[in-house]
Structure formats: structure tokens, C-alpha cells
Write a protein that holds these residues in place. Structure first.
Motif, mmCIF file in Angstrom:
data_model
loop_
_atom_site.group_PDB
_atom_site.id
_atom_site.type_symbol
_atom_site.label_atom_id
_atom_site.label_comp_id
_atom_site.label_asym_id
_atom_site.label_seq_id
_atom_site.Cartn_x
_atom_site.Cartn_y
_atom_site.Cartn_z
ATOM 1 N N LYS A 204 34.259 42.419 48.541
ATOM 2 C CA LYS A 204 35.548 42.750 47.926
ATOM 3 C C LYS A 204 35.914 41.737 46.848
ATOM 4 C CE LYS A 204 37.915 43.015 51.815
ATOM 5 N NZ LYS A 204 39.038 43.204 52.762
ATOM 6 N N GLY A 205 35.751 40.452 47.174
ATOM 7 C CA GLY A 205 36.069 39.415 46.200
ATOM 8 C C GLY A 205 35.130 39.451 45.007
ATOM 9 N N PHE A 206 33.851 39.647 45.263
ATOM 10 C CA PHE A 206 32.853 39.623 44.185
ATOM 11 C C PHE A 206 33.084 40.770 43.209
ATOM 12 C CE2 PHE A 206 28.828 40.211 42.077
ATOM 13 C CZ PHE A 206 28.318 38.931 41.951
ATOM 14 N N VAL A 207 33.278 41.976 43.734
ATOM 15 C CA VAL A 207 33.480 43.140 42.865
ATOM 16 C C VAL A 207 34.748 42.961 42.034
ATOM 17 C CG1 VAL A 207 33.953 45.620 42.851
ATOM 18 C CG2 VAL A 207 32.160 44.708 44.330
ATOM 19 N N GLY A 208 35.759 42.306 42.615
ATOM 20 C CA GLY A 208 36.981 42.041 41.859
ATOM 21 C C GLY A 208 36.779 41.090 40.698
ATOM 22 N N LEU A 209 35.736 40.281 40.751
ATOM 23 C CA LEU A 209 35.422 39.362 39.652
ATOM 24 C C LEU A 209 34.542 40.006 38.577
ATOM 25 C CD1 LEU A 209 34.601 36.142 41.722
ATOM 26 C CD2 LEU A 209 36.664 36.558 40.376
ATOM 27 N N MET A 210 33.872 41.097 38.932
ATOM 28 C CA MET A 210 32.969 41.759 37.982
ATOM 29 C C MET A 210 33.754 42.382 36.828
ATOM 30 S SD MET A 210 30.176 43.573 40.540
ATOM 31 C CE MET A 210 29.420 44.478 39.178
#
Length: 343
Positions: A204-210
């Protein structure tokens, strides 16, 4: 938007792959050698190649440009130099997966933020990650290479139960010892705090940074904010198994003397109390919250493993090592009391 993941089928990366594949705004390609692709969802395009064969990869990607490239299998500066050559001018955001083990050991403050110094004299793996970060930040400052550095801590998923120490076969032998009623070694007195993050929360956090322009040039840690002692962690695992684990506490120095290869993972990581402050991530990804408690996540993991014999890897070498270490520990205590009967 178009993304390329190098690797994409590991504990962290597969969870991200599955999450981003559900987003119609993203077109995802995985570049790997074609291993472990059975769980890769249908919309994902596979590019079969060995990233170590730079010439072949450059040829296959010659006409491609990406909004995001994430390399999940870059570990040393040489890998970073290769990626800079491959993707400079062809990517809007490059993700490097570093490690929270790169943070200062021992810590000067138990609260960890992205500004905590990077220094780990105990583990070469961590020092290599630090060197990779430094090279990428220099490339960003000098030439505008659009890097985002992500620092995971202890992240787990369906295929492995997180424990403090295990052998080459993974964590199954520790689970096996618990189920068999054998003592399980916990480093130190088991009271240091540790943070475990389920890979679905990390995703969830990673995709939000993409594709997030505010993350360019930044380092961001992605972890849960649930802190547990190692004693609690092992007790929760035991409860999920329906057993009361027999914990034996042995000093980290004793354990690393018995197996020097454990020095990095223990002195350089798991024997240290950690508490992660994720305010930076929450500013960059509004609404982010890790929601999988460890007692919930480990139940899921154990159900998955116990239903699949291929993840139940016996490790007799580690099992015998545990027995020998415990025997040596008890022999030392017995010898002490023979010398000092009044103690």
C-alpha cells in the motif's frame, strides 16, 4: 502509466505486483528469468531476461520508456551503475529497495526516522545498501537521476514466518521445534522491541509512492507501527500453532560466537530495539495505515505454509545446531554452579 519491476516475484515485490495489477491506471512489466511466475496475475507482461546480462536487457528495452522502474534485486553499487546506464533518460522515477538495517548500529535514539544516520559496522549487506544509496543520491544531485529510496524493515508474507534466527532452510525448522515441544532459542532476554510488517501493508505504501513527484530525491521507510518484543512474537506464533513455546534466552554474543555468520543478522539488525516513525510516508501517501496486526498476519502465514508441503523445508543442520548450543549453554551454567555452589 507504465512500470517495470526487475524481479517482482519476491516476498515484498510480489505483493506490490498483485496490488498494482488491480489498478487500471498502470501497465506493469516484470523483467526476470522466468522463475516463480505462477502467482503473477494475468494483466502483467513478462519480459524474460537476466538483468546481469546488460547487453541483452538493453536490447530488449531499447525502445521502451517507463514512468517507474523498481529494481528489487539490486544489492551492490555495481548493480546501481548498471541500472543508471540502462535507465538514465528512460525513466521518470527509479526505485531502489534499501534496508532499515542500514540505520545506525547501535542506535543513539530508539526512534527511527529517515534522518537517522546510516552506519552498520556489523553487516556487509547493510553497508552495501548504504553505498548504493550514496551513489544514487550523487547521481540525482549531479545529473537529475529521479531516484526514490525505500527502506523496508522485517517484512513477511504468506510463505515464511518471521523469527529472530533460523538456518539455511528458512523458518520452518523453528516452527517444527515449537510443534515438537523442543526449546526455541530467543536472542538476548527477548525484551527488545521489533517491528514486523505484512507485505500487503508494505505494498500500500509503495504503490502510493509510485508516480509521486514529491518522492523524487527522497528516502522513505515503509513499516508497520506495531512494536512487539521477541518474547511476544514467539508467544503469538505459539498461540497460532496451538502450543506453548519453550523459549530459552541466550546472549547474542554467545550465539554469534557459536556461528559467526549470524553476526550481521543479529548484532547488525534483530538484536536492536527499533521503533519507526512513519510521518514522512504519511505525508507523501495521505491515508496510509498498516492494518494487518501480527497475530492476524501470522495466522494467515501458518495456514498457507501448513497447507503446502513445498514450504515445509526440514533443516537438520540448524536443528542440531540449536540442540548443541542449548546443551553448551546449560553445560556452562552447570559448570559455574559446580565451581560456585553457593551462588
Amino acid at each position: 502509466m507504465k512500470a517495470l519491476f526487475i524481479g517482482g516475484t519476491g516476498t515484498i515485490s510480489l505483493a506490490i505486483t498483485k496490488r498494482i495489477a488491480q489498478n487500471p491506471d498502470w501497465e506493469l512489466c516484470l523483467l526476470n528469468r522466468g522463475n516463480r511466475t505462477e502467482e503473477v496475475p494475468e494483466p502483467v507482461h513478462l519480459i524474460e531476461a537476466d538483468i546481469q546480462d546488460e547487453a541483452s536487457v538493453a536490447e530488449k528495452l531499447a525502445d521502451m520508456h517507463f514512468d517507474v522502474v523498481a529494481d528489487f534485486i539490486a544489492f551492490v553499487p555495481e548493480h546501481i551503475e548498471r541500472d543508471i546506464r540502462l535507465f538514465a533518460g528512460k525513466v521518470k522515477q527509479y526505485f531502489f529497495i534499501s534496508s532499515a538495517s542500514a540505520y545506525q548500529k547501535p542506535l543513539s535514539d530508539f526512534r527511527i526516522t529517515e534522518s537517522t544516520p546510516l552506519c552498520n559496522p556489523y553487516w556487509q549487506y547493510s553497508r552495501d545498501k548504504i553505498a548504493c544509496e550514496e551513489r544514487l543520491i550523487r547521481e540525482y544531485r549531479d545529473h537529475g537521476f529521479p531516484v526514490t529510496i525505500v527502506r523496508p524493515s522485517h517484512t513477511y508474507g504468506d510463505t515464511s514466518v518471521p523469527v529472530a534466527l533460523h538456518g539455511a532452510g528458512g523458518s520452518w525448522q523453528v516452527i517444527r521445534r515449537m510443534m515438537d515441544g523442543k526449546p526455541v532459542i530467543v536472542p538476548g532476554d527477548g525484551s527488545s522491541l521489533w517491528t514486523l510488517t505484512h507485505n500487503s501493508d508494505f505494498a500500500k505504501g509503495f504503490v502510493g509512492l509510485m508516480g509521486n513527484p514529491h518522492a523524487i530525491g527522497e528516502a522513505v521507510q515503509i513499516t508497520s507501527e506495531e512494536s512487539l518484543t521477541w518474547n511476544q512474537i514467539y508467544q503469538i506464533i505459539g498461540e497460532a500453532l496451538g502450543v506453548t513455546p519453550k523459549l530459552i534466552h541466550i546472549a547474542t554474543d554467545f550465539l554469534t560466537a557459536c556461528d559467526p555468520q549470524m553476526k550481521g543478522g543479529l548484532l547488525g539488525d534483530k538484536s536492536n530495539t527499533v521503533y519507526f516513525d512513519n510521518q514522512k510516508l504519511k505525508r507523501l501517501v495521505p491515508g496510509f495505515q498498516a492494518t494487518v496486526r501480527f497475530d492476524q498476519g501470522v495466522h494467515r502465514t501458518l495456514r498457507y505454509i501448513q497447507g503446502r508441503p513445498e514450504y515445509q523445508t526440514e533443516d537438520p543442520v540448524f536443528d542440531h545446531w540449536c540442540d548443541d548450543v542449548i546443551k553448551a549453554y546449560h553445560s556452562g551454567l552447570q559448570r559455574f554452579f559446580e565451581i560456585h555452589p553457593q551462588s
